[in-house]
Write a protein that holds these residues in place. Structure first.
Motif, PDB file in Angstrom:
ATOM      1  N   THR A  81       2.315  34.049 -19.454  1.00 45.85           N
ATOM      2  CA  THR A  81       1.354  34.895 -20.171  1.00 45.85           C
ATOM      3  C   THR A  81       0.710  34.065 -21.283  1.00 45.85           C
ATOM      4  OG1 THR A  81       2.724  36.838 -19.764  1.00 45.85           O
ATOM      5  CG2 THR A  81       1.019  37.050 -21.440  1.00 45.85           C
ATOM      6  N   VAL A 120      -3.490  36.320 -10.432  1.00 53.08           N
ATOM      7  CA  VAL A 120      -3.770  36.291 -11.861  1.00 53.08           C
ATOM      8  C   VAL A 120      -4.261  37.678 -12.254  1.00 53.08           C
ATOM      9  CG1 VAL A 120      -5.187  35.275 -13.685  1.00 53.08           C
ATOM     10  CG2 VAL A 120      -4.343  33.841 -11.807  1.00 53.08           C
ATOM     11  N   THR A 163      -2.753  27.680  -9.786  1.00 55.96           N
ATOM     12  CA  THR A 163      -1.679  28.527  -9.282  1.00 55.96           C
ATOM     13  C   THR A 163      -2.063  29.185  -7.960  1.00 55.96           C
ATOM     14  OG1 THR A 163      -0.303  30.467  -9.790  1.00 55.96           O
ATOM     15  CG2 THR A 163      -2.554  30.490 -10.636  1.00 55.96           C
ATOM     16  N   VAL A 168     -11.387  32.231 -14.272  1.00 54.88           N
ATOM     17  CA  VAL A 168     -10.572  32.047 -13.071  1.00 54.88           C
ATOM     18  C   VAL A 168     -11.499  31.511 -11.986  1.00 54.88           C
ATOM     19  CG1 VAL A 168      -9.051  33.135 -11.386  1.00 54.88           C
ATOM     20  CG2 VAL A 168      -9.098  33.980 -13.747  1.00 54.88           C
ATOM     21  N   ASP A 196      -0.516  31.956  -7.328  1.00 55.40           N
ATOM     22  CA  ASP A 196      -0.133  33.327  -7.656  1.00 55.40           C
ATOM     23  C   ASP A 196      -1.339  34.193  -8.005  1.00 55.40           C
ATOM     24  OD1 ASP A 196       2.567  32.696  -7.353  1.00 55.40           O
ATOM     25  OD2 ASP A 196       2.765  32.085  -9.446  1.00 55.40           O
ATOM     26  N   VAL A 238      -7.180  28.380 -13.629  1.00 52.60           N
ATOM     27  CA  VAL A 238      -7.193  29.317 -14.753  1.00 52.60           C
ATOM     28  C   VAL A 238      -7.435  28.526 -16.035  1.00 52.60           C
ATOM     29  CG1 VAL A 238      -5.942  31.088 -16.041  1.00 52.60           C
ATOM     30  CG2 VAL A 238      -5.549  30.822 -13.578  1.00 52.60           C
ATOM     31  N   VAL A 294      -3.358  38.155 -20.181  1.00 45.38           N
ATOM     32  CA  VAL A 294      -3.423  37.505 -18.879  1.00 45.38           C
ATOM     33  C   VAL A 294      -2.016  37.200 -18.392  1.00 45.38           C
ATOM     34  CG1 VAL A 294      -4.364  35.572 -17.569  1.00 45.38           C
ATOM     35  CG2 VAL A 294      -5.613  36.461 -19.545  1.00 45.38           C
ATOM     36  N   HIS A 295      -1.749  37.533 -17.149  1.00 48.55           N
ATOM     37  CA  HIS A 295      -0.477  37.193 -16.513  1.00 48.55           C
ATOM     38  C   HIS A 295      -0.770  36.273 -15.325  1.00 48.55           C
ATOM     39  CE1 HIS A 295       1.759  40.124 -18.877  1.00 48.55           C
ATOM     40  NE2 HIS A 295       0.833  41.035 -18.574  1.00 48.55           N
ATOM     41  N   VAL A 296      -0.179  35.091 -15.357  1.00 45.76           N
ATOM     42  CA  VAL A 296      -0.300  34.130 -14.264  1.00 45.76           C
ATOM     43  C   VAL A 296       1.102  33.924 -13.714  1.00 45.76           C
ATOM     44  CG1 VAL A 296      -1.090  31.855 -13.561  1.00 45.76           C
ATOM     45  CG2 VAL A 296      -2.213  33.023 -15.477  1.00 45.76           C
TER      46      VAL A 296
END
Length: 293
Positions: A158, A225, A221, A167, A223, A193, A152-154
């Motif tokens: 990570t 995800v 966030t 999410v 951003d 998240v 997972v990249h937020v």
């Protein structure tokens, strides 16, 4: 409910579960036929299908809670015990501007899950009793689940090696780490998240029931995800419905994307009281008169 809606001049489409039906197509046809608003009676999964069309068209959307748990309706403050009460928005309503979540091209009004929780929603017991089943057997799913390896990249972060990723369209309240209850807002412009990796069922159960974030990665966030799997297809639970999405899945939030009409007076004490509202007005009839289809 159908009779009450018809009394307002609405055209009612009744779902026949024995037949394959594309609700998004039905909703788009209503838009093409000059509908003034769209409303959906169902749970979160079916709400999302029609909400997407409403957001695309700019039409107001009404939520009628007629599913299992109706998380979206709960957080709008609607009466889940009396679904037809939502129709009061047509005579004495306010308009809320609410965020929508996207998993790839799919809209979600509550959450999208990957890993153990996504496997859980495919269990028939879950469909019958979402909340009770999750609290009872989610710890065992987390501890014993053997599914795709998730990354997972937020934004720049990570979270390491989660077995379960959830999410949400706006973060859940701090005392609700499992995502089984209320969200404090529906218009924050943030994704929630939750990433969890279980060691034993007992530890996981203790974390979920205590409401403590220890052992869980919890973020809010604006951003994108991104959830990667070690294969081309990633099983997911989209608003409680079992689906398969191409990997990687990019989740994003679309702030204030949809106009939601709700009754001015509603019993819920959740997020809707904190949402900015204005008197409900038809897009085509600024004075408030409705020509419903």
């Amino acid at each position: 409910m159908a009779e009450r809606a018809g009394a307002f001049g609405a055209q009612v489409f009744l779902i026949d579960h024995s037949l394959p039906q594309d609700l998004a197509t039905v909703a788009r046809r209503a838009v093409d036929d000059s509908a003034d608003l769209l409303k959906m009676a169902g749970g979160d999964g079916t709400q999302a299908l029609v909400a997407e069309v409403a957001a695309e068209s700019g039409l107001p959307f009404m939520v009628i809670p007629a599913g299992t748990c109706n998380h979206f309706a709960m957080d709008l403050g609607l009466d889940r015990e009396e679904p037809s009460a939502a129709l009061e928005a047509l005579t004495d309503g306010v308009e809320l501007r609410v965020d929508l979540g996207y998993a790839g091209q799919r809209v979600f009004v509550n959450n999208v899950s990957f890993g153990a929780y996504a496997a859980l929603v495919q269990d028939p017991a879950y469909q019958d009793d979402e909340l009770g089943t999750a609290v009872r057997i989610l710890p065992e799913f987390l501890a014993g689940h053997e599914g795709p390896e998730l990354v997972v990249h937020v934004g720049p972060l990570t979270p390491g090696g989660p077995d379960d990723v959830l999410v949400s369209n706006n973060p859940y309240q701090v005392d609700d780490p499992a995502g089984l209850g209320r969200r404090a807002h529906l218009d924050s412009g943030l994704l929630g998240v939750l990433a969890a990796r279980a060691e034993t069922p007992a530890e996981t159960a203790a974390r979920l029931r205590s409401g403590q974030p220890h052992g869980l990665t919890r973020l809010a966030t604006p951003d994108v995800v991104v959830v990667h799997a070690d294969g081309p297809i990633l099983p997911a639970g989209l608003d409680g419905e079992a689906v398969s999405l191409p990997s990687p899945v990019r989740c994003r939030i679309s702030p204030r994307a949809i106009r939601v009409w709700v009754p001015r007076h509603r019993p819920g004490t959740g997020t809707s009281r904190g949402l900015r509202s204005r008197p409900a007005r038809s897009a085509r009839h600024p004075a408030g008169g409705l020509r419903l289809r």
